[in-house]
Each structure stands twice: as structure tokens, then as C-alpha cells.
Design a protein around this motif. Sequence first.
Motif, short mmCIF file in Angstrom:
data_model
loop_
_atom_site.label_atom_id
_atom_site.label_comp_id
_atom_site.label_asym_id
_atom_site.label_seq_id
_atom_site.Cartn_x
_atom_site.Cartn_y
_atom_site.Cartn_z
N MET A 1 31.64 -12.66 76.27
CA MET A 1 31.90 -12.35 77.67
C MET A 1 33.33 -11.84 77.85
O MET A 1 34.26 -12.34 77.24
N SER A 2 33.48 -10.84 78.71
CA SER A 2 34.79 -10.29 78.99
C SER A 2 35.62 -11.27 79.79
O SER A 2 35.10 -12.02 80.64
N THR A 3 36.91 -11.28 79.54
CA THR A 3 37.82 -12.12 80.31
C THR A 3 38.38 -11.38 81.52
O THR A 3 39.18 -11.95 82.27
N GLN A 4 37.97 -10.14 81.73
CA GLN A 4 38.50 -9.35 82.84
C GLN A 4 37.86 -9.78 84.16
O GLN A 4 36.69 -10.18 84.19
N PRO A 5 38.60 -9.68 85.26
CA PRO A 5 38.00 -9.97 86.56
C PRO A 5 36.81 -9.04 86.82
O PRO A 5 36.75 -7.92 86.31
N GLU A 6 35.88 -9.52 87.62
CA GLU A 6 34.72 -8.70 87.99
C GLU A 6 35.22 -7.41 88.66
O GLU A 6 36.09 -7.44 89.55
N HIS A 7 34.68 -6.27 88.22
CA HIS A 7 35.12 -5.00 88.80
C HIS A 7 34.05 -3.93 88.55
O HIS A 7 33.24 -4.08 87.64
N PRO A 8 34.05 -2.87 89.35
CA PRO A 8 33.09 -1.78 89.10
C PRO A 8 33.36 -1.14 87.74
O PRO A 8 34.51 -1.06 87.29
N ALA A 9 32.31 -0.68 87.09
CA ALA A 9 32.46 0.01 85.81
C ALA A 9 33.07 1.39 86.05
O ALA A 9 32.51 2.20 86.80
N LEU A 10 34.22 1.63 85.44
CA LEU A 10 34.93 2.90 85.62
C LEU A 10 34.37 3.91 84.62
O LEU A 10 34.71 3.87 83.43
N LEU A 11 33.54 4.80 85.12
CA LEU A 11 32.85 5.77 84.26
C LEU A 11 33.18 7.18 84.71
O LEU A 11 32.30 8.01 84.98
N ILE A 12 34.48 7.43 84.79
CA ILE A 12 34.97 8.78 85.03
C ILE A 12 35.48 9.31 83.69
O ILE A 12 35.59 8.56 82.73
N PRO A 13 35.79 10.61 83.61
CA PRO A 13 36.29 11.13 82.32
C PRO A 13 37.75 10.79 82.06
O PRO A 13 38.54 11.64 81.69
N GLY A 14 38.12 9.55 82.28
CA GLY A 14 39.44 9.04 82.04
C GLY A 14 40.24 8.88 83.31
O GLY A 14 40.22 9.77 84.17
N PRO A 15 40.94 7.71 83.44
CA PRO A 15 40.93 6.56 82.54
C PRO A 15 39.55 5.94 82.40
O PRO A 15 38.69 6.14 83.27
N ILE A 16 39.36 5.18 81.32
CA ILE A 16 38.07 4.57 81.06
C ILE A 16 38.22 3.05 81.01
O ILE A 16 39.30 2.52 81.19
N ILE A 325 27.12 10.71 97.53
CA ILE A 325 26.60 9.89 96.44
C ILE A 325 27.64 8.91 95.87
O ILE A 325 27.29 7.79 95.47
N LEU A 326 28.90 9.30 95.83
CA LEU A 326 29.89 8.42 95.18
C LEU A 326 30.00 7.04 95.84
O LEU A 326 30.08 6.03 95.14
N PRO A 327 29.97 6.95 97.18
CA PRO A 327 29.99 5.60 97.79
C PRO A 327 28.74 4.79 97.45
O PRO A 327 28.83 3.56 97.31
N LYS A 328 27.60 5.44 97.30
CA LYS A 328 26.37 4.73 96.92
C LYS A 328 26.50 4.16 95.51
O LYS A 328 26.04 3.04 95.24
N LEU A 329 27.11 4.92 94.63
CA LEU A 329 27.32 4.43 93.27
C LEU A 329 28.28 3.24 93.27
O LEU A 329 28.06 2.25 92.55
N LEU A 330 29.32 3.33 94.07
CA LEU A 330 30.29 2.24 94.14
C LEU A 330 29.63 0.96 94.64
O LEU A 330 29.93 -0.15 94.16
N GLU A 331 28.72 1.10 95.60
CA GLU A 331 27.99 -0.07 96.10
C GLU A 331 27.22 -0.77 94.99
O GLU A 331 26.99 -1.98 95.04
N LYS A 332 26.85 0.00 93.98
CA LYS A 332 26.07 -0.53 92.87
C LYS A 332 26.95 -0.87 91.66
O LYS A 332 26.47 -1.09 90.56
N GLY A 333 28.27 -0.86 91.89
CA GLY A 333 29.19 -1.29 90.86
C GLY A 333 29.53 -0.25 89.81
O GLY A 333 29.88 -0.59 88.69
N VAL A 334 29.45 1.03 90.19
CA VAL A 334 29.71 2.12 89.25
C VAL A 334 30.62 3.15 89.92
O VAL A 334 30.43 3.49 91.09
#
Length: 385
Positions: A1-16, A325-334
Motif C-alpha cells: 500500500m502507498s504511504t501517500q495521502p489519498e489523491h486523484p491519479a495524475l495522468l497527464i503527460p508530466g508531471p506524473i 469532460i475534465l471535471p467529470k474525470l476529476l470527480e472520478k479521481g483521475v
Amino acid sequence: MSTQPEHPALLIPGPIEFDDEVLQAMSHYSQSHVSPPFVATFGETLTMLRKLFQTTRPDSQPFIISGSGTLGWDMVAANLAERGEDVLVLHTGYFADSFADCFETYGVNATQLKAPIGDRPQLDEVEQALRSKDYKILTVTHVDTSTGVLSEIKALSELVHKVSPETLVVVDGVCSVGSEEICFDDWGLDVVITASQKGLGCPAGLSILMASGRAIETFKERRTPPSSYFASFKNWLPIMRNYEAKKPSYFATPSPQLIHALHTSLTQILSSPLTSRFAAHHSTSQKVKKAVTDLGLTQLATKPENQANGMTAIYLPDGIKPTDILPKLLEKGVIFAGGLHREIAGKYIRFGHMGVSVTDPKRNDIDRALEALKSGLANIGYAKK
């Protein structure tokens, strides 16, 4: 398990997304930049870059300097070209415009060879351009972050060495190093620039460059002094050579914490064969691109040979904007990125799939993102025709 705080998955072309150990390395206690332990870490990091870029030639020279990937453009323009000389910039998106602008800032004449959006200049076009004028440098963006277009470096370099052997081959690898294969020696490359925050999986803040012996000799033969102080090879060459030889040296203060993070990331990357890493990125890329097609969507890069393995640029359906679409993705943690190419920025989004989101089997970032894209589009009324 990750020790990082809960956060949306950052799936942009960097930073990752970052590996936990990389983040822990960033919290290293304060350390002198000329202390023997830090100098040893910096030297090992430089040596690991040789392995990553697949160069064994002793005259190749790695650089790690505090700054963004953009600093790599300045290092090329300030050290390897002189005012009034000509360079050829192959254009596959936004970042070629910027590299050309950087050259012009230093008084270097930049000619751009442009391809249609989603494509890359063809080899016969490049050959024609090289035969028309003596170019000091040819630059190519390996993966353009704005379009997801992948350039074929090996064949291009072979062409340059055949048609215009005095021309230096410079690769902008900011969005490719770590997710695309680069064989520095075998492909006859002169410079590859990159940065810490994309395929290398580190926080932003390090500009990384590998130079060939031929590039270093070109610098030494300049008729005029380098046109930058901070970016000057004159100032940085002795520092990098001393650090790799485990000797303390000083020109400007590096960030020990960022160097420790890069050292940790490179240690992880090189713990397995590079071929396995590149295969994992290719496999994930194919999975993403199939899912995009199954949704009835298209990519900016329509030809398979032009499609990057670390990101996908996706046209949105008619009537749907990134801001829908981007706000909808953020609502789903992405988190995806919006469009960047000036001509079509409002028509597409960008999905980054590189680093630990690809290589860590315990993470489900990619599957979660694909499901979020599918359901998010459905939530705003899109249905495949």
C-alpha cells in the motif's frame, strides 16, 4: 500500500505519479552540496544516466542542472550554435515552435519543417531540406507533448549522417526518456535533452542533457563565447566531470533532495532490463489506444508508427470541450490534461501513461482512467455512433 495521502491519479503527460521511495528521497535531511556523501550520490546519478541513454563512450557527457526541461533548449542554443548560423527544426507540435523561438533569441536562424497536425516530417522532405542549405544542427522532438506524435529517431539520424554529416543531431526527449527507447551511441546522436518530471518519475526541477564527444568538440571550437552564463558548457563541464569522478566542485548550488530523488528513480529503472520497461509502456499504450478506438474516438496521431507509448492525445466528440469532460474525470479521481496545440486546443485532451502508473503492478491507475473516460463521456451525453 502507498504511504501517500489519498489523491486523484495524475495522468497527464508530466508531471506524473511518483513512487513512494522517490518521494521519501525528497525528504532527505539537509546536506552540503560539496560533502563527500552527496558528491558520491551525484556522481552515481550521472553514471546511471549513461546506462539509461545507452552510451558507453567515454567522451559522452551527462549534465544534471537545476531547471526545467526548457533549460535544455538554452544549453543547445547557447553552446552549440552561434549567431547567424542555421538550424533545422522538425515540427510535430507546439514544442518545435518553442525550440525555434529559443534559437532565434540567441540570434540563430531557425528553419522549421512542418508536418500536418498528428503527423511528422517525412524522410524525403528532411533530405531535401538538408540538401538545400548547410545546417549546424537538426532538432527533432521525440514525443511532442502537445500532439502525442512519436518521431522515428534511428532512421532520421542515419539520414542526417549520410546527407549532411557535419550537422549535429539533437533530440528533445523531455516527453520520451524513460518510456521510449533511446540508443545514444548506436543511433549516432549528439544531444538528448530531458527533464525529471515525466518518464523518469521525479518531481520537476532538473534539466538533464546527454552530449556526444562531437557535440563537446563543437562547443570547444566556437568562434565566440557561449551566449549564456548559467547555461554555459564552459561553467558546467568541469563541474559534471568532477562530480562523476567523486570530486567536490562548485559553480551553482544544486538541489541535494532532487538529486537523491533522481538517484532513487534511476536505481529503480535500471534494476530491470530497459527492454522490459519499454515493452511495458508499449503494451499499456496499445491497451489505451484500443480502448479509445472502442469508444469511437480518434487520436491526433492517426498512423500507428506516429503514436507515442507514454501518452495519447484524443480528439473529443463534436460538441464536447475539454472543460466538459475534465471535471467529470476529476470527480472520478483521475486527472487528464487539456489540449495544448494552439490551433486545436479546445478539441482534444491528453492522457499520460508512463512511469509507475505503468510499471507498478499494484496500481490500477490505467484501468481506472479508462473507466472514468468511458463513464464521464456517457454522463455528458456521448454515445458511440
